[in-house]
Design an enzyme around this catalytic site. Sequence first.
Site, PDB file in Angstrom:
ATOM      1  N   GLU A  37      -6.238   6.679  -1.241  1.00 20.45           N
ATOM      2  CA  GLU A  37      -6.189   5.513  -0.351  1.00 20.45           C
ATOM      3  C   GLU A  37      -6.834   4.301  -1.017  1.00 20.45           C
ATOM      4  O   GLU A  37      -6.303   3.200  -0.949  1.00 20.45           O
ATOM      5  CB  GLU A  37      -6.894   5.815   0.973  1.00 20.45           C
ATOM      6  N   HIS A  91       1.713   4.510  -2.908  1.00 16.68           N
ATOM      7  CA  HIS A  91       1.785   5.968  -2.753  1.00 16.68           C
ATOM      8  C   HIS A  91       3.042   6.505  -3.430  1.00 16.68           C
ATOM      9  O   HIS A  91       3.024   7.571  -4.036  1.00 16.68           O
ATOM     10  CB  HIS A  91       1.801   6.357  -1.275  1.00 16.68           C
ATOM     11  N   HIS A 149       0.841  -1.202   0.000  1.00 17.08           N
ATOM     12  CA  HIS A 149       0.000   0.000   0.000  1.00 17.08           C
ATOM     13  C   HIS A 149       0.880   1.256   0.000  1.00 17.08           C
ATOM     14  O   HIS A 149       0.649   2.189  -0.768  1.00 17.08           O
ATOM     15  CB  HIS A 149      -0.904  -0.057   1.239  1.00 17.08           C
ATOM     16  N   GLU A 150       1.912   1.247   0.837  1.00 19.88           N
ATOM     17  CA  GLU A 150       2.804   2.424   0.899  1.00 19.88           C
ATOM     18  C   GLU A 150       3.594   2.570  -0.400  1.00 19.88           C
ATOM     19  O   GLU A 150       3.823   3.686  -0.853  1.00 19.88           O
ATOM     20  CB  GLU A 150       3.754   2.302   2.089  1.00 19.88           C
TER      21      GLU A 150
END
Lengths: 198, 341
Positions: free
Chosen positions: B253, B173, B169-170
């Site tokens: 997100e 980003h 997930h990071e």
Amino acid sequence: MKIYIVVNLVLLGLLALYAVHLFNSLVARRNEIKNAFAQVEVQLKRRYDLIPNLVAVAKGYLAHERETLEAVISARNAAVVGLAAAQAKPGNAQHIAELGQADAALSSAVGRLNLTLEAYPELKASQNMQQLSEELSSTENKVSFARQAFNDAVMAYNTLKQSFPAVLLAASFGHRDDAVPLKFADTLAIKSAPTVSL
Amino acid sequence: MNFFEQQHQARRKTTQLVNLMILSVLALIVLTSLPFVYTGFEDYLNGTGSLRDALMAMAVIASLISGVVVIGGLLKYRELRAGGKVVAEKLGGRLINDNARSLDEQRLMNVVEEMAIASGTITPAVYLLPDETINAFAAGLTPENAAIGVTQGAVRLLTREELQAVIAHEFSHIFNGDMRLNTQMVAVVHGLLVLGLTGAYILASQLKIESGKKRDLRMVLLGMFIGLVLCAAGFAGNFFANLIKAGVSRQREFLADASAVQFTRNPQSIVGALKKIGGQGSSIRAARAGEFSHLYFSAGVSNPLSRLFATHPNLSERIRRIDPQWDGNFAPAQAGSSPQV
């Protein structure tokens, strides 16, 4: 008459620009594939380097399981030879297939060893073994993620060279053959029916 | 809906929101300059002035106002441009690249390297935060100076697969350039705040009564009018820009959750991590945590105005997007933790 010539020149210029762009994209995509394959090799090499450590740690506890350990070592040595052959001739489909088989054989030998290890809780709990199995599972993951990236790169390259109008020019730019996605242990595993022992 | 479609949808909504932001800032500047050039247009309609003069006056005023916004924004942007490492150290993180002290930390490093291979980016700096809650963040404007931070709680309480999903997930980003986008939006929001503050300053300076000095009442009224218009425009703009910024953040997100599924090909791992956060909480204690709330994996600071200004979507909604069959139960909270969603 003059306008006619100018229009033609402009069109020719645009065509040349497209050809240059296509040539460069094809080169870039092919190098991406090479880089992705190098990444797969790096991770496989790491995996083969770790396995002797696993055997060394397990040896002390598994005195009567010599067969399993020897099977792992010989499968590992075969895989190292296969990797060296594939590295010597990058892109050779036959060598890649052989490496795939050797790697699959190694995976099943390590799988059997892991099953054996289940019977030795004190070995599994040892600090060395925990570190080693973390490194091994991480390397397995890296191998599969590197393969995922390699196959994505192959797909991007093949899509580019097979689409129109690139397909008209790709062969004359030296991009005749499609790149081949990697088929490794999973392919064999999927083809054989799962066996459950109780 | 598969994860590629979800990514596509989140990207499309981001574009819409960013366009909305640009349009509203432009509309705000035009609307704010209208009162000042009202007389010019009146002259034109009455036939006493030319349209060119009126437009010229408007252009001058509009560029003055946008100048204030741009300068305010640039100042903030310069302040935020610091690399990810600076952010991680401000939050109390400890660098663990090549310096893992325990098996857990080595595992974290391995997971990060795996995800770097899966997403095709370079391995960033990895920091461990002392908090016992489950959270993580990515910071830094480019992949080269990016940093990923993970709390102690996440390393301790999540399984290897769940940790992998959080890291994926990071990486999303970093991969999708969310930090740059967010920093730009923070800069715009701050520029509008500076506009409002300028107005408030002008207003206050006119209200100040200085004895012994006689002032032209008309000048004072004009000053108050200017201050009031700038103040209203700046603060209203700041309010709505904040709303849009929070909307964009929530879309990113969803995008990052969908990308985590793409990189790991394992939807249950991210669902598992989100459920544990639901039971365990995700607050970050560092004094400056609020500044970086948009970077976290899950809401790091609770917001009283909650949903409208939240930088993160509701946990339940995030889980349902990936696992529509979810029964609504979070993983049981452990003793001594305060659940915070």
